[in-house]
Design a protein around this motif. Structure first.
Motif, PDB file in Angstrom:
ATOM      1  N   UNK A  79      -1.932  -2.289   4.362  1.00 14.85           N
ATOM      2  CA  UNK A  79      -3.005  -2.850   3.543  1.00 14.85           C
ATOM      3  C   UNK A  79      -2.386  -3.279   2.219  1.00 14.85           C
ATOM      4  N   UNK A  80      -2.570  -4.522   1.845  1.00 16.96           N
ATOM      5  CA  UNK A  80      -2.016  -5.064   0.604  1.00 16.96           C
ATOM      6  C   UNK A  80      -3.149  -5.513  -0.311  1.00 16.96           C
ATOM      7  N   UNK A  81      -3.007  -5.254  -1.588  1.00 18.88           N
ATOM      8  CA  UNK A  81      -3.871  -5.880  -2.587  1.00 18.88           C
ATOM      9  C   UNK A  81      -2.947  -6.708  -3.466  1.00 18.88           C
ATOM     10  N   UNK A  82      -3.307  -7.983  -3.683  1.00 18.84           N
ATOM     11  CA  UNK A  82      -2.387  -8.901  -4.352  1.00 18.84           C
ATOM     12  C   UNK A  82      -3.144  -9.901  -5.212  1.00 18.84           C
ATOM     13  N   UNK A 114       1.075 -11.685  -9.771  1.00 20.73           N
ATOM     14  CA  UNK A 114       0.836 -10.898 -10.980  1.00 20.73           C
ATOM     15  C   UNK A 114       0.797  -9.415 -10.639  1.00 20.73           C
ATOM     16  N   UNK A 115       0.231  -9.108  -9.465  1.00 20.66           N
ATOM     17  CA  UNK A 115       0.166  -7.728  -8.975  1.00 20.66           C
ATOM     18  C   UNK A 115       0.331  -7.731  -7.475  1.00 20.66           C
ATOM     19  N   UNK A 116       0.972  -6.690  -6.955  1.00 23.95           N
ATOM     20  CA  UNK A 116       1.122  -6.509  -5.515  1.00 23.95           C
ATOM     21  C   UNK A 116       1.282  -5.024  -5.241  1.00 23.95           C
ATOM     22  N   UNK A 117       0.332  -4.459  -4.494  1.00 24.24           N
ATOM     23  CA  UNK A 117       0.367  -3.034  -4.174  1.00 24.24           C
ATOM     24  C   UNK A 117       0.184  -2.870  -2.667  1.00 24.24           C
TER      25      UNK A 117
END
Length: 377
Positions: free
Chosen positions: A364-367, A22-25
């Motif tokens: 660094x990933x936020x997912x 849904x999200x990946x930054x």
């Protein structure tokens, strides 16, 4: 791997990610981190672990991650540095003290702790405010740290089961010491209530103790394992009355037990992980705080794996991951043949399928992952 092959793999993964996330930054640090610590629902602290002189940063997560509707209209899609400072040595442990703007760190080389002020609206500088001397000047892996909301602020810390203590930050006074019979190096230390905590040891022993009493702690012995002298990593789900332990071994064996019945295993599984020679700080296992029965495992490779433990049974069986985050390995080429490894991960405290992860290449990933089994049913 040739450049064209790498580009093809990256392109294929990017197309696949449109359906699986849904999200990946993504954020790139100058140096890799082994710690990701929440300081609020929208900010985390990270720090380097180079032998000397590292950045200690508080990062604000992309605002798009928190947009309920019309995410495409949200302009803020990047991480932002909110506060920053420098350390004189590595940061191997980092813990935010709830209710304060203070974090506590350890360098992994001794049991001493360092105290840091994260700054506020009037200053963007993270500054060191003091030290807490540990019981041991030298340690193989440094101190583990745990904290919960208390007044005045307190931290639980220790490198081994025999030197765990609760310290008041303002005075440095020792409020409690764990009376353990052994001196096993710790792989985890965490509160499961305001006063009850767990100390997980590298040999699989788990001590359950209450800081309100001087009674001897309860001991949960290590699970049976076919591998001799195996390392174990431990985590506990939140809530004392429903607390469950998960222990994962270096060979990929995972065992779940009930805190109220420490003697036996509720369920177990052989995880589909890449077994390798692991050190105390390599592997992480964590319960999802807002997603029933799910755990995340990292450190065996460049992948973060999500497992649904509700499918496990009392007899040992193989378990396939519910989801795998392969972004760190796909987006980074191995240098000199050394593969990229995940160095840490953390679940968001409220968003059920959102995690942050970091890798040895500084990424660094936020997912926010999509449960494909739910969408297909």
């Amino acid at each position: 791997m040739e450049e064209s092959q790498f580009d093809d793999i990256l392109d294929d993964w990017f197309i696949e990610s449109l359906k699986t996330y849904k999200d990946l930054h993504v954020y790139q640090l100058e140096h890799p981190t082994q710690v990701i610590e929440w300081t609020s629902g929208k900010t985390v602290c990270v720090a380097g672990y180079a032998p000397s002189h590292n950045e200690l940063l508080e990062l604000r997560l992309p605002l798009k991650l928190f947009a309920d509707e019309n995410k495409g209209l949200c302009a803020e899609r990047d991480f932002k540095v909110a506060h920053g400072g420098f350390t004189d040595g590595p940061v191997r442990r980092l813990k935010h003290v709830p209710g304060t703007r203070c974090v506590v760190s350890n360098d992994g080389r001794s049991s001493d702790l360092q105290l840091w002020d994260l700054g506020g609206d009037e200053s963007d500088v993270i500054g060191k405010t003091g030290n807490i001397e540990g019981r041991r000047s030298l340690s193989e892996s440094g101190s583990r740290i745990a904290a919960r909301l208390s007044s005045p602020p307190q931290v639980l810390h220790g490198a081994q089961s025999s030197d765990v203590r609760l310290t008041e930050l303002t005075s440095g006074r020792t409020l409690y010491t764990l009376e353990a019979d052994s001196a096993d190096p710790l792989t985890s230390l965490q509160f499961v209530s305001d006063s009850v905590f767990l100390a997980g040891c590298c040999n699989g022993n788990v001590y359950v103790a209450d800081t309100r009493t001087s009674d001897a702690p309860q001991l949960s012995p290590p699970p049976a394992s076919s591998a001799p002298s195996v390392l174990w990593w431990t985590d506990a789900s939140e809530g004392l009355s429903t607390c469950r332990l998960v222990r994962v071994s270096a060979s990929g064996q995972a065992v779940i037990s009930d805190l109220r019945k420490l003697g036996g295993a509720v369920s177990q599984a052989q995880l589909d992980v890449q077994s390798r020679g692991c050190d105390l700080d390599d592997v992480m296992v964590s319960w999802a705080p807002s997603l029933d029965d799910c755990i995340a495992v990292s450190g065996f490779s460049g992948v973060v794996q999500i497992f649904d433990t509700s499918l496990w049974r009392s007899e040992l069986q193989e378990a396939r991951p519910l989801f795998e985050h392969r972004g760190h390995t796909v987006s980074s080429q191995a240098e000199d043949g050394v593969p990229v490894l995940v160095t840490c991960h953390v679940w968001h405290p409220e968003l059920p399928r959102t995690l942050l992860s970091a890798a040895s290449d500084g990424s660094v990933h936020v997912w926010d992952w999509v449960d494909q089994s739910a969408t297909s049913s």
